[in-house]
Design an enzyme around this catalytic site. Structure first.
Site, PDB file in Angstrom:
ATOM      1  N   HIS A 284     -11.057  -0.556   0.441  1.00  0.00           N
ATOM      2  CA  HIS A 284     -10.759  -1.958   0.543  1.00  0.00           C
ATOM      3  C   HIS A 284      -9.811  -2.221   1.556  1.00  0.00           C
ATOM      4  O   HIS A 284      -8.905  -1.492   2.350  1.00  0.00           O
ATOM      5  CB  HIS A 284      -9.931  -2.354  -0.872  1.00  0.00           C
ATOM      6  CG  HIS A 284      -8.492  -1.655  -1.080  1.00  0.00           C
ATOM      7  ND1 HIS A 284      -7.473  -2.054  -0.385  1.00  0.00           N
ATOM      8  CD2 HIS A 284      -8.020  -0.519  -1.507  1.00  0.00           C
ATOM      9  CE1 HIS A 284      -6.208  -1.329  -0.812  1.00  0.00           C
ATOM     10  NE2 HIS A 284      -6.669  -0.362  -1.489  1.00  0.00           N
ATOM     11  N   GLU A 330      -7.996  -6.024  -3.058  1.00  0.00           N
ATOM     12  CA  GLU A 330      -7.813  -4.935  -3.926  1.00  0.00           C
ATOM     13  C   GLU A 330      -6.276  -4.846  -4.550  1.00  0.00           C
ATOM     14  O   GLU A 330      -6.108  -4.692  -5.992  1.00  0.00           O
ATOM     15  CB  GLU A 330      -8.095  -3.625  -3.393  1.00  0.00           C
ATOM     16  CG  GLU A 330      -8.221  -2.609  -4.517  1.00  0.00           C
ATOM     17  CD  GLU A 330      -6.994  -1.810  -5.049  1.00  0.00           C
ATOM     18  OE1 GLU A 330      -6.522  -1.283  -5.837  1.00  0.00           O
ATOM     19  OE2 GLU A 330      -6.059  -1.885  -4.036  1.00  0.00           O
TER      20      GLU A 330
HETATM   21 ZN   LIG Z   1      -5.428   0.968  -2.319  1.00  0.00          ZN
END
Ligand SMILES: [Zn+2]
Length: 466
Positions: A284, A330
């Site tokens: 991410h 995320e």
């Molecule tokens: Zn992370």
């Protein structure tokens, strides 16, 4: 800037190093020496050799963390990181490089502080929890109630009313301790608390606060919540234990702006035979707004991306498509992973494996795997190609926050890069998440491990798990 490895090593030395790495292979057990594996020994050694012969991955991460820095969802810094990744992926010669639109929440921290005002004034080291509401006016000022469990809080319900509740819970492990960060604010609000503080979720360090997202319950008032360093939590504890009346003031400008447009970044090596079958490797790109998001999760983005760069450089094009995805959002919402599931729903059945690296890029140990027994045996066999760099362990429970929705949707086998996480929760979500905590050699081995696993899974004659 290339350093540490002495990458100017004369080729002979390089060759010697590579043979030692590969030569040191333990003899895999018969079940781990399927005939099909032999065809992959050479590409595996080339991928490993290329990965460990430079600090390219670390240098690339340094550009991200030094020049762009931390990248919270909805910030210009994340937009810059997305544009930068697209430009660099194109420079690497990756194919079908594009972004996929995702609307993300835009939480803004603003100015914040926490101080003890009685028995005497002392500033505390704090970080507001992600997605927390702010305070109004001059902040909230109230007596502190120190508790250590949800049960203790419930038992002291009457005392919680009108107070600031401190969950002073020593770190055991993330899963266990983070429950208080995510659920604590609403548990305290249920008893009429006006604010919540939590001992930073992580190993005690040098008075380092750890931020991270909370999850408010929908049926109770949202109260402001912040993490304080373990040293400050212990101070409040000792004062309370001595029977002192402790008053704290918490000021937070935190708020949400309107959702912002962001994107997942995608790059590929198209499969030579079954391009519509896909192996995803990912990390991410967003991070919290403290530190530089190096370990969480810039490193995961770069090592999975690096796997494709070196495949491309070595002209290794597997049967199936290898796709790198850099997820957005995320940390506080997971909208990138959800959007991918929804936007790729029609092709998820042809995803043969999804891997996420979001546990740091320290010394690699191997992979977590979620899938059927045939699949497990196959990845265990592939992992023996990584014995030379000691990254051949296959443990249960592979997956990740962003690949989770797609794995669940289409029962896609999932993997996670597993590393020596001793340092991970010391710097996780703190101002100390900077690149100097990462060893270039260890990071290079992480890229090597992902490259070999992804290449072989994408090139296998039979589909993983069949
Ligand atoms: Zn992370």
């Amino acid at each position: 800037m290339r350093r540490r490895f002495g990458f100017m090593l004369p080729l002979v030395v390089f060759a010697a190093v590579t043979t030692t790495i590969l030569g040191a292979q333990q003899t895999p057990s018969p079940s781990q020496k399927p005939a099909w594996l032999d065809a992959y020994r050479d590409p595996a050694s080339r991928l490993i050799g290329e990965a460990v012969s430079s600090t390219f991955a670390w240098d690339r991460l340094a550009v991200l963390t030094d020049s762009i820095g931390n990248r919270l969802s909805g910030t210009p810094a994340l937009d810059r990181a997305i544009a930068w990744a697209v430009t660099e992926m194109n420079k690497d010669g990756l194919e079908n490089v594009h972004t996929e639109k995702v609307m993300v929440p835009k939480w803004v921290r603003g100015n914040e502080s926490a101080e003890i005002v009685e028995p005497a004034r002392h500033a505390m080291v704090m970080l507001g929890l992600g997605d927390s509401v702010g305070t109004t006016g001059d902040g909230i000022q109230a007596e502190v109630l120190v508790v250590h469990t949800f049960e203790e809080l419930d038992a002291k319900a009457a005392a919680a009313k009108g107070r600031i509740v401190l969950f002073n819970v020593p770190y055991t492990n993330y899963g266990e301790t983070v429950r208080f960060r995510s659920g604590g604010p609403s548990r305290a609000a249920r008893h009429g608390a006006v604010g919540m503080l939590i001992r930073a979720v992580g190993h005690s360090g040098l008075r380092t606060p750890h931020t991270g997202a909370l999850q408010y319950a929908g049926d109770v008032k949202k109260i402001p919540a912040a993490a304080i360093s373990s040293e400050d939590a212990d101070r409040l504890q000792r004062m309370a234990d001595r029977g002192s009346k402790v008053i704290v003031r918490l000021k937070m400008d935190a708020h949400f702006d309107a959702d912002a447009e962001s994107a997942n970044v995608v790059g590929e090596i198209r499969g030579r035979e079954r391009p519509d079958e896909v192996v995803v490797v990912s990390g991410h790109l967003d991070s919290w707004d403290v530190g530089a998001g190096a370990t969480d999760d810039g490193g995961g983005c770069v090592v999975t991306w690096e796997a494709l760069r070196i495949m491309k450089k070595l002209n290794l094009r597997p049967r199936r498509t290898v796709r790198v995805v850099l997820w957005t959002n995320e940390e506080n919402g997971g909208r990138g992973g959800l959007a991918y599931r929804d936007q790729h729903r029609a092709e998820l059945a042809r995803h043969v494996m999804m891997l996420e690296s979001d546990g740091g890029v320290f010394r690699p140990l191997g992979f977590g795997f979620t899938g059927n027994e045939t699949g497990r045996e196959t990845v265990k066999a592939i992992a023996t190609l990584l014995t030379g760099i000691a990254a051949d362990q296959i443990s249960p429970g592979g997956g990740g926050a962003d690949i989770g929705p797609s794995m669940a949707e289409a029962r896609v086998p999932g993997m996670s890069l597993e590393v020596d996480g001793a340092k991970y929760f010391l710097i996780h979500h703190t101002p100390a998440d900077t690149i100097d905590k990462i060893d270039p050699a260890e990071m290079a081995k992480c890229a090597a491990a992902v490259a070999v696993m992804a290449y072989v899974v994408a090139d296998l004659p039979q589909r993983l798990g069949e």
